[in-house]
Design an enzyme around this catalytic site. Structure first.
Site, PDB file in Angstrom:
ATOM      1  N   TYR A  13      47.178  39.140  29.843  1.00  0.00           N
ATOM      2  CA  TYR A  13      46.239  40.258  29.918  1.00  0.00           C
ATOM      3  C   TYR A  13      45.712  40.348  31.342  1.00  0.00           C
ATOM      4  O   TYR A  13      45.357  39.339  31.946  1.00  0.00           O
ATOM      5  CB  TYR A  13      45.070  40.038  28.953  1.00  0.00           C
ATOM      6  CG  TYR A  13      44.013  41.127  28.993  1.00  0.00           C
ATOM      7  CD1 TYR A  13      44.298  42.416  28.541  1.00  0.00           C
ATOM      8  CD2 TYR A  13      42.738  40.874  29.480  1.00  0.00           C
ATOM      9  CE1 TYR A  13      43.327  43.414  28.568  1.00  0.00           C
ATOM     10  CE2 TYR A  13      41.765  41.867  29.514  1.00  0.00           C
ATOM     11  CZ  TYR A  13      42.066  43.137  29.050  1.00  0.00           C
ATOM     12  OH  TYR A  13      41.105  44.122  29.087  1.00  0.00           O
ATOM     13  N   ASP A  19      46.674  35.959  38.724  1.00  0.00           N
ATOM     14  CA  ASP A  19      45.455  36.501  38.128  1.00  0.00           C
ATOM     15  C   ASP A  19      44.632  35.305  37.672  1.00  0.00           C
ATOM     16  O   ASP A  19      44.868  34.735  36.610  1.00  0.00           O
ATOM     17  CB  ASP A  19      45.797  37.430  36.964  1.00  0.00           C
ATOM     18  CG  ASP A  19      44.544  38.054  36.350  1.00  0.00           C
ATOM     19  OD1 ASP A  19      43.429  37.606  36.700  1.00  0.00           O
ATOM     20  OD2 ASP A  19      44.681  38.978  35.534  1.00  0.00           O
ATOM     21  N   LYS A  48      35.079  36.881  35.945  1.00  0.00           N
ATOM     22  CA  LYS A  48      34.387  35.904  35.094  1.00  0.00           C
ATOM     23  C   LYS A  48      33.551  34.884  35.895  1.00  0.00           C
ATOM     24  O   LYS A  48      32.432  35.180  36.262  1.00  0.00           O
ATOM     25  CB  LYS A  48      35.389  35.242  34.146  1.00  0.00           C
ATOM     26  CG  LYS A  48      36.068  36.318  33.264  1.00  0.00           C
ATOM     27  CD  LYS A  48      36.826  35.830  32.073  1.00  0.00           C
ATOM     28  CE  LYS A  48      37.190  37.001  31.179  1.00  0.00           C
ATOM     29  NZ  LYS A  48      38.547  37.503  31.268  1.00  0.00           N
TER      30      LYS A  48
HETATM   31  C1  LIG Z   1      39.168  38.977  31.398  1.00  0.00           C
HETATM   32  C2  LIG Z   1      40.409  39.138  32.171  1.00  0.00           C
HETATM   33  C3  LIG Z   1      40.659  40.270  32.968  1.00  0.00           C
HETATM   34  C4  LIG Z   1      39.763  41.469  32.956  1.00  0.00           C
HETATM   35  O1  LIG Z   1      38.497  41.210  33.464  1.00  0.00           O
HETATM   36  P1  LIG Z   1      37.286  42.187  33.047  1.00  0.00           P
HETATM   37  O2  LIG Z   1      36.147  41.668  33.863  1.00  0.00           O
HETATM   38  O3  LIG Z   1      37.109  42.054  31.578  1.00  0.00           O
HETATM   39  O4  LIG Z   1      37.678  43.564  33.443  1.00  0.00           O
HETATM   40  C5  LIG Z   1      41.774  40.275  33.770  1.00  0.00           C
HETATM   41  N1  LIG Z   1      42.625  39.232  33.796  1.00  0.00           N
HETATM   42  C6  LIG Z   1      42.434  38.137  33.038  1.00  0.00           C
HETATM   43  C7  LIG Z   1      43.394  37.001  33.135  1.00  0.00           C
HETATM   44  C8  LIG Z   1      41.341  38.069  32.180  1.00  0.00           C
HETATM   45  O5  LIG Z   1      41.180  37.002  31.383  1.00  0.00           O
END
Ligand SMILES: *Cc1c(COP(=O)(O)O)cnc(C)c1O
Length: 381
Positions: free
Chosen positions: A142, A237, A265
């Site tokens: 994701y 990511d 995060k």
């Molecule tokens: C949570 C998440 C996102 C998106 O971040 P948001 O602050 O919710 O937009 C993107 N990449 C990864 C790996 C994530 O866990």
């Protein structure tokens, strides 16, 4: 009816699904979500006065526990000076210096407001820098809700993405190719299908959004080599793994150097913060110095920076925290393992440091297809 149930009844009338982000809706559990009143340390309290141990920690940001004094004080102090100026501030420079001086592969960094924005921007920069169009992602990973990343996982390798959400036109996903996690051959197949046109490979260096799926030895190294071979950028990511697996994230933990990283995060300590960064030459593509446009009214917000920077400093100065987290993870997951063994339940338990998840399946969980063999009903129970 509990107060949470009453609130949910009101919420669904005014907010789609009653929540501001789908994962909060408890859909898989079939109950009303708990509405939270407050939290302190590792404890979280709902509006009905129930106390829980918080294993969610806002999905990562609260790595030091709720209401951490230094972070709280930093927010209070910063708020006395004003909430937002729409102009440059000293703390943005401090944040950028703090990160770039400690994370070797991040020579320059740009702050944004969420992980989604960080990914969206990094992909644009990768395309602008390489002058190529295609992005390879992995089924089950994701990367936020930007159009190009909302592709259906389908079955196996896909050279052109199919939208996984209404409202995403095919034009937005046709350049998104999907590979299989832990399967370098699938990446090579996609690279060879468009040898001159892959701008980047984006990967969760530890898959954490299909349950936890760890990279097999050699997988991340292999991605690095394939990107070099085909002139594509490697984007980690690190929205979940950054400042969590180790201070320098998965790149430090596994010793594999990406060209770009995205953060979210933990970097905001609970405030809405994301960031993307990488090699200077690549980041010099970003406006106003370069030709890739990216902006944000609230980006680098001083209150958010105060919270995030205070947490990052604390983590950096107390790196024994990462060993403690790993030990606590080990204790938790090994305890679960022992219970599952005693009960004779078929399971897979993937874990690494503080990240882990339980799958009710006999199959080794190494990618999205095997993750999906888990009995989700059993999990919900
Ligand atoms: C949570 C998440 C996102 C998106 O971040 P948001 O602050 O919710 O937009 C993107 N990449 C990864 C790996 C994530 O866990």
């Amino acid at each position: 009816m509990t107060k949470s149930e009453q609130l949910f009844e009101r919420a669904v009338k005014r907010i789609p699904g009653g929540v501001n982000s789908p994962v909060r809706a408890y859909g898989a559990i079939g109950e009303a979500p708990r509405f939270i009143d407050r939290a302190d340390g590792c404890h979280i309290y709902d509006v009905d006065g129930n106390e829980y141990i918080d294993y969610i920690d806002s999905w990562g940001p609260i790595i030091l526990g709720h209401n951490f004094p230094a972070v709280r004080e930093a927010v209070v102090e910063a708020s006395k000076k004003g909430l937002s100026f729409g102009a440059a501030t000293e703390i943005e420079v401090e944040m950028a210096e703090f990160i770039t001086e400690r994370i070797p592969h991040v020579e320059m960094v740009r702050m944004v407001n969420s992980g989604t924005e960080a990914v969206m921007s990094a992909l644009r920069v990768a395309r602008g820098y390489t002058k190529k169009n295609k992005i390879i992602k992995f089924a089950g990973c994701y990367h936020g809700h930007t159009d190009a990343m909302l592709v259906s996982a389908g079955s196996g390798v896909m050279t052109a993405g199919v939208p996984d959400s209404a409202g995403v036109p095919e034009g937005c996903t046709k350049d998104t190719m999907t590979a299989t996690y832990n399967d370098l051959a699938s990446v090579r197949t996609l690279m060879e299908s468009a040898p001159e046109d892959v701008a980047a490979v984006i990967v969760e260096p530890v898959g954490a959004n299909m349950g936890v799926v760890c990279p097999k030895p050699g997988f991340l190294e292999g991605l690095r080599a394939l990107c070099d071979e085909f002139g594509a950028l490697l984007i980690f990511d690190e929205v979940i793994t950054g400042f969590r697996l180790a201070f320098g994230g998965a790149a430090e933990y596994f010793g594999v150097t990406p060209d770009m990283v995205t953060y979210g995060k933990i970097i905001g300590a609970g405030m809405p913060v994301g960031a993307y960064g990488g090699k200077r030459e690549i980041m010099q593509m970003v406006a106003p110095v370069g030709a890739v446009y990216q902006a944000g009214t609230l980006s680098g917000n001083p209150i958010a920076m105060a919270a995030g920077l205070t947490q990052l400093k604390y983590l950096y100065e107390h790196q024994e925290i990462y060993k403690e987290l790993e030990a606590k993870g080990e204790k938790l997951y090994c305890g679960m393992q022992q219970i599952l063994e005693e009960k004779g339940i078929k399971y897979q338990l993937n874990h690494i440091a503080s990240l882990g998840s339980l799958f009710f399946t006999e199959e080794e969980v190494k990618d999205y297809a095997s993750a999906k063999t888990s009995d989700t009903k059993a999990f919900a129970e």
